[in-house]
Write a protein that holds these residues in place. Structure first.
Motif, PDB file in Angstrom:
ATOM      1  N   ARG A  28       0.661  -1.301  -0.105  1.00 33.37           N
ATOM      2  CA  ARG A  28      -0.092   0.001  -0.031  1.00 33.37           C
ATOM      3  C   ARG A  28       0.864   1.220   0.019  1.00 33.37           C
ATOM      4  O   ARG A  28       0.579   2.250  -0.497  1.00 33.37           O
ATOM      5  CB  ARG A  28      -0.895   0.030   1.328  1.00 33.37           C
ATOM      6  CG  ARG A  28      -2.099  -1.070   1.014  1.00 33.37           C
ATOM      7  CD  ARG A  28      -3.042  -0.857   2.154  1.00 33.37           C
ATOM      8  NE  ARG A  28      -2.561  -0.844   3.517  1.00 33.37           N
ATOM      9  CZ  ARG A  28      -2.473  -1.973   4.279  1.00 33.37           C
ATOM     10  NH1 ARG A  28      -2.995  -3.219   3.876  1.00 33.37           N
ATOM     11  NH2 ARG A  28      -1.997  -1.977   5.557  1.00 33.37           N
ATOM     12  N   GLN A  83       2.309   1.625  -3.351  1.00 35.30           N
ATOM     13  CA  GLN A  83       1.406   2.253  -4.318  1.00 35.30           C
ATOM     14  C   GLN A  83       1.353   3.868  -4.305  1.00 35.30           C
ATOM     15  O   GLN A  83       1.171   4.558  -5.338  1.00 35.30           O
ATOM     16  CB  GLN A  83       0.119   1.584  -4.284  1.00 35.30           C
ATOM     17  CG  GLN A  83      -0.191   0.152  -4.552  1.00 35.30           C
ATOM     18  CD  GLN A  83      -1.493  -0.249  -3.990  1.00 35.30           C
ATOM     19  OE1 GLN A  83      -2.338   0.359  -3.395  1.00 35.30           O
ATOM     20  NE2 GLN A  83      -1.730  -1.483  -4.542  1.00 35.30           N
ATOM     21  N   SER A  84       1.482   4.325  -3.146  1.00 33.07           N
ATOM     22  CA  SER A  84       1.290   5.812  -2.967  1.00 33.07           C
ATOM     23  C   SER A  84       2.662   6.583  -3.602  1.00 33.07           C
ATOM     24  O   SER A  84       2.568   7.942  -3.826  1.00 33.07           O
ATOM     25  CB  SER A  84       1.465   6.200  -1.507  1.00 33.07           C
ATOM     26  OG  SER A  84       2.560   5.919  -0.810  1.00 33.07           O
TER      27      SER A  84
END
Length: 479
Positions: A56, A59-60
């Motif tokens: 996660r 992904q940023s």
């Protein structure tokens, strides 16, 4: 690698289980990833459906980097995200996927996979240091291991891409890399027969070996393959008496392609017959290794197909030499091969009237393919003639201008240089493509009857121990 004979087949694979206590699973997986010699199983071949904490955060930061790394110790993921360390986050994301896929029982976790047999002992020793273990398992029934070809050694490394371009060798099959490389350069040389042009290829191979030009440094491992093509072209040119065309520098030792085209044509078909016989031999061995003696006997690329090929060759020779006994023998051998192949095809079709029809169509296809494949090798002579004809045209233009004064002499030099450059570039491309076509469609179609699965080990290198790695107890940012 134990011996030269071992390289006749792909690298032997061992089914293994990576086992570790739950609290040592990360350290164990880091060692496995750094070793880069295990292909671990993942559910459905994709891993977890829900991204983990590292995934996660990655992904940023945008697209995943091409070269992820792993921290030797558990890092602070938030600090990595703030520092923009996408490489470390990508490594942690991959580790999360495998850790999630592990099977757990009590305090122990395990993952199954494949590892080259020669690497098992080395990896086992590395895992012992962190409390992990590598346990050999039996190969699952009905599942072939992934394929990894030997690519050690200068020559093998240069010819393995020829087979990989065609497809992945099935694990039970022979590895035909070296014989395929030899067949390719021989066919190329027959079509590109000019001693001068062959020497230019040898020079190019030596330059490639030295790392020049720099922009082609990635192709350096291919230099032995290029040198082989240059050597066969040079030898063929010596046999043809061609040195940058029919310049008279070399005498004709075997034949002049333009004066004796039928002899060259016969030689091309003879070479094709030898290569097809070798392909059938490899096909028989592969069918036996894949499915036992029955498959080797009845397959169209096994004994049955080889018998049809041999019978037709003997039949053709008997008719050409006006020898009725040889022709009759060839016909009997071909009929026996068709009977074997038909039996296998009929059994595989399920029988009945539809099976008879399907078998008839397939047998007709076998006959047509054998004939067309043999005729395909005439292109060795056709493109050899083309090369000689282009060289002859350039030389005629050169000699026509050579005796007409200084200006004409300058024109003759230009015609000779530019004409040979054009001939070299055009014929090298054509001969390369045609040799590849013959290799793939006429030879490999008999050697291989299926495609394997490539070995794709999980390899993520560990962060250099000398670098400072962000951990939950550190707020420093590595550069």
């Amino acid at each position: 690698m134990n011996s030269w004979a071992d390289t006749l087949a792909p690298v032997r694979m061992q089914r293994v289980a990576v086992v570790a206590p739950r609290d040592a699973l990360r350290d164990t997986l880091v060692r496995v990833a750094d070793a880069g010699c295990v292909e671990l199983d993942r559910p459905d071949g994709t891993g977890r459906a829900t991204p983990g904490p590292a995934a996660r955060r990655l992904q940023s930061l945008g697209p995943a980097p091409d070269h992820p790394v792993l921290s030797a110790t558990p890092p602070d993921l938030d600090a990595l995200c703030r520092a923009g360390r996408a490489d470390l986050l990508a490594g942690e994301a991959q580790l999360e996927t495998y850790r999630e896929a592990a099977v757990r029982h009590g305090t122990v976790a395990a993952l199954a996979g494949w590892c080259p047999a020669t690497d098992v002992a080395r990896l086992r020793a590395r895992l012992t240091d962190v409390g992990g273990a590598l346990v050999p398992l039996r190969k699952p029934r009905g599942t072939d291991p992934p394929t990894q070809l030997y690519d050690t050694g200068t020559v093998r490394r240069s010819v393995v891409p020829l087979v990989r371009t065609y497809g992945t060798v099935p694990y039970p099959d022979l590895d035909p890399s070296v014989p395929a490389g030899i067949a390719y350069v021989v066919m190329f040389g027959m079509m590109f027969g000019d001693a001068g042009h062959g020497l230019l290829l040898l020079l190019a191979a030596l330059l490639l070996r030295s790392g020049r030009p720099a922009r082609l440094a990635a192709l350096r491992p291919l230099w032995p393959f290029l040198a082989g093509a240059g050597a066969t072209s040079t030898l063929a040119g010596i046999a043809y008496g061609e040195f940058f065309g029919p310049t008279g520098v070399l005498p004709v030792l075997w034949l002049d392609p333009l004066d004796q085209p039928m002899r060259l044509l016969g030689s091309a078909i003879a070479l094709g017959a030898v290569l097809l016989a070798a392909a059938y031999t490899a096909g028989i061995v592969n069918r036996w290794r894949e499915g036992g003696p029955g498959r080797a006997l009845y397959a169209a690329s096994g004994v049955a197909g080889a018998a049809v090929f041999l019978g037709l060759a003997v039949l053709a020779a008997g008719l050409a030499l006006h020898t009725p006994a040889a022709a009759a023998t060839g016909a009997l051998i071909a009929a026996a091969g068709l009977a074997l192949a038909g039996t296998g095809m009929y059994t595989a079709s399920g029988g009945g009237a539809s099976g008879v029809l399907q078998t008839g169509v397939q047998l007709f296809d076998v006959l047509v393919r054998i004939g067309s494949n043999a005729i395909s090798f005439t292109r060795l002579a056709a493109f050899g003639l083309t090369h000689a004809a282009l060289g002859g045209i350039v030389w005629q233009g050169t000699t026509a201008l050579g005796g007409g004064g200084p200006v004409a002499l300058t024109g003759a030099v230009l015609v000779f240089v530019l004409g040979n450059a054009l001939t070299f570039a055009l014929e090298a491309l054509v001969a390369g493509v045609q040799a590849l076509r013959l290799e793939f469609y006429e030879l490999f179609s008999r050697v291989f009857d299926a495609e394997g699965r490539p070995f794709t080990p999980w390899h993520v290198p560990t962060q250099n121990p000398l670098e400072r790695v962000l951990t939950p107890h550190s707020t420093e940012v590595t550069s």
